[in-house]
Scaffold this motif. Structure first.
Motif, PDB file in Angstrom:
ATOM      1  N   GLU A 110     -26.627 -16.809 -25.654  1.00  0.00           N
ATOM      2  CA  GLU A 110     -26.411 -15.603 -24.838  1.00  0.00           C
ATOM      3  C   GLU A 110     -25.716 -15.955 -23.520  1.00  0.00           C
ATOM      4  O   GLU A 110     -24.834 -15.241 -23.068  1.00  0.00           O
ATOM      5  N   LYS A 111     -26.108 -17.057 -22.906  1.00  0.00           N
ATOM      6  CA  LYS A 111     -25.493 -17.478 -21.662  1.00  0.00           C
ATOM      7  C   LYS A 111     -24.018 -17.822 -21.875  1.00  0.00           C
ATOM      8  O   LYS A 111     -23.172 -17.553 -21.027  1.00  0.00           O
TER       9      LYS A 111
ATOM     10  N   ALA B  85     -35.764 -20.298 -29.531  1.00  0.00           N
ATOM     11  CA  ALA B  85     -35.696 -19.383 -28.394  1.00  0.00           C
ATOM     12  C   ALA B  85     -34.729 -19.930 -27.349  1.00  0.00           C
ATOM     13  O   ALA B  85     -33.921 -19.186 -26.772  1.00  0.00           O
ATOM     14  N   VAL B  86     -34.809 -21.229 -27.109  1.00  0.00           N
ATOM     15  CA  VAL B  86     -33.888 -21.872 -26.173  1.00  0.00           C
ATOM     16  C   VAL B  86     -32.464 -21.745 -26.693  1.00  0.00           C
ATOM     17  O   VAL B  86     -31.522 -21.457 -25.944  1.00  0.00           O
ATOM     18  N   LYS B  87     -32.312 -21.899 -28.000  1.00  0.00           N
ATOM     19  CA  LYS B  87     -30.992 -21.767 -28.634  1.00  0.00           C
ATOM     20  C   LYS B  87     -30.433 -20.373 -28.403  1.00  0.00           C
ATOM     21  O   LYS B  87     -29.275 -20.214 -28.016  1.00  0.00           O
ATOM     22  N   LYS B  88     -31.260 -19.364 -28.614  1.00  0.00           N
ATOM     23  CA  LYS B  88     -30.817 -17.970 -28.432  1.00  0.00           C
ATOM     24  C   LYS B  88     -30.374 -17.741 -26.986  1.00  0.00           C
ATOM     25  O   LYS B  88     -29.326 -17.147 -26.722  1.00  0.00           O
ATOM     26  N   GLU B  89     -31.173 -18.239 -26.034  1.00  0.00           N
ATOM     27  CA  GLU B  89     -30.820 -18.096 -24.616  1.00  0.00           C
ATOM     28  C   GLU B  89     -29.511 -18.813 -24.297  1.00  0.00           C
ATOM     29  O   GLU B  89     -28.669 -18.284 -23.563  1.00  0.00           O
ATOM     30  N   LEU B  90     -29.360 -19.993 -24.845  1.00  0.00           N
ATOM     31  CA  LEU B  90     -28.148 -20.781 -24.617  1.00  0.00           C
ATOM     32  C   LEU B  90     -26.913 -20.051 -25.124  1.00  0.00           C
ATOM     33  O   LEU B  90     -25.904 -19.944 -24.429  1.00  0.00           O
TER      34      LEU B  90
ATOM     35  N   HIS C 126     -21.784 -14.693 -22.086  1.00  0.00           N
ATOM     36  CA  HIS C 126     -21.652 -13.854 -20.864  1.00  0.00           C
ATOM     37  C   HIS C 126     -20.842 -14.509 -19.840  1.00  0.00           C
ATOM     38  O   HIS C 126     -20.459 -15.406 -19.549  1.00  0.00           O
TER      39      HIS C 126
END
Length: 140
Positions: free
Chosen positions: A136-137, A129-134, A140
């Protein structure tokens, strides 16, 4: 007076060898560090530490001591400073060669690639989940 000081320093070095060389390096450490700090600018400052160059200069001086003692043309402290400057030039040239090398360019990756590589090494569910957020950031 300066000639006398130089000859006595050379005599001490001849008599005590590595021991006197160690003493000279220790005595001059701050002066050498300051000299090198002034010359370690830009990308060199990030790659090299003055203390490492001084340590390398000591090793070189120790290995070249016999040659120096055969015909000492300068005060031992000037010789030590010269060795430090020579090492700095060698490091600078090596740095320039690496910057031009395709091999180096292959390793000088962008932040995004580095972050994604790090993120790909994550394996647990929460870490994913942290990987996915990273990722995505980063996009963007």
């Amino acid at each position: 007076m300066e000639q006398l000081e130089s000859s006595s320093a050379i005599t001490r070095l001849r008599d005590s060898g590595s021991e006197e060389l160690s003493r000279l390096f220790e005595e001059q450490r701050e002066s050498l560090r300051e000299m090198l700090r002034k010359r370690l600018v830009g990308p060199l400052a990030a790659r090299f530490d003055a203390s490492d160059v001084i340590q390398e200069a000591f090793l070189r001086a120790n290995s070249q001591l016999k040659n120096y003692m055969e015909d000492p043309k300068a005060h031992p402290i000037l010789w030590i400073r010269l060795l430090c400057r020579q090492l700095l030039v060698e490091h600078f040239r090596k740095h320039l060669r690496l910057r031009r090398s395709p091999k180096f360019e292959a390793f000088s990756v962008g932040e995004q690639f580095l972050a994604e590589s790090l993120a790909n090494s994550i394996r647990s569910v929460s870490e994913q989940a942290v990987k996915k957020e990273l990722i995505e950031k980063l996009h963007h």
